[in-house]
Design an enzyme around this catalytic site. Structure first.
Site, PDB file in Angstrom:
ATOM      1  CG  HIS A  59      -1.940  -0.910   1.123  1.00  0.00           C
ATOM      2  ND1 HIS A  59      -3.012  -0.981   1.848  1.00  0.00           N
ATOM      3  CD2 HIS A  59      -2.095  -2.111   0.566  1.00  0.00           C
ATOM      4  CE1 HIS A  59      -4.024  -1.977   1.740  1.00  0.00           C
ATOM      5  NE2 HIS A  59      -3.307  -2.786   0.770  1.00  0.00           N
ATOM      6  CD  GLU A  61      -1.946   4.196   2.984  1.00  0.00           C
ATOM      7  OE1 GLU A  61      -1.710   3.426   2.123  1.00  0.00           O
ATOM      8  OE2 GLU A  61      -2.983   4.188   3.579  1.00  0.00           O
ATOM      9  CB  CYS A  89      -6.576  -0.190   5.004  1.00  0.00           C
ATOM     10  SG  CYS A  89      -4.838  -0.852   4.930  1.00  0.00           S
ATOM     11  CB  CYS A  92      -2.043   1.672   6.119  1.00  0.00           C
ATOM     12  SG  CYS A  92      -1.670   0.764   4.621  1.00  0.00           S
TER      13      CYS A  92
END
Length: 156
Positions: A59, A61, A89, A92
């Site tokens: 992801h 992040e 999410c 993260c």
């Protein structure tokens, strides 16, 4: 908060994250971008790369946190802020807590997986050993539009 309420520097960092999100979308990834900032400088950046990297943890992040930790030679990012186009999410948000990030700025909420106030509130959970100041809505409409356009094109 409307765009007039945001400092020019906040807008500049989110615009960099938006550019990264657009790059991710062009690569066939869900268009999310993130930057880690300290003392007015971008130290690390990332965009979603799950498809290209065949890795569910890639992801934006996580990529930005990893790049910053490598640059600094330290997993503790306690003097840094993260700017990301979409609400993080649970994975993260947990990584942000683990990295000791003190501030999170995100563009649009994620009604399906948001863990920074929408479905969960991991960064402000008093049961954890670190809490994060969360500010949402920075360039919200543009961040949401990029995602909306991406998914509409994908459905066609």
């Amino acid at each position: 908060m409307n765009e007039m309420d945001w400092d020019i520097e906040h807008l500049r960092f989110m615009e960099v994250a938006i550019d990264l999100a657009k790059q991710a979308g062009k690569a066939g990834e869900i268009p999310v971008g993130a930057v880690v900032v300290r003392d007015g400088k971008i130290l690390g950046s990332g965009m979603n790369a799950r498809e290209c990297g065949r890795d569910p943890t890639l992801h934006a992040e996580i990529v930005a946190l990893r790049n910053t930790a490598l640059l600094l030679g330290n997993w503790r990012l306690d003097n840094c802020s993260l700017y990301v186009t979409l609400e993080p999410c649970p994975m993260c948000a947990g990584a942000l807590v683990q990295a000791r990030i003190p501030q999170l700025f995100f563009g649009c909420e994620d009604p399906k997986a948001g863990a920074c106030g929408t479905l969960y509130d991991i960064p402000r959970d008093s049961r954890l050993n670190h809490r994060i100041l969360v500010r949402k809505g920075i360039l919200r409409e543009e961040c949401a539009r990029i995602l909306r356009d991406f998914f509409q094109a994908r459905r066609r």
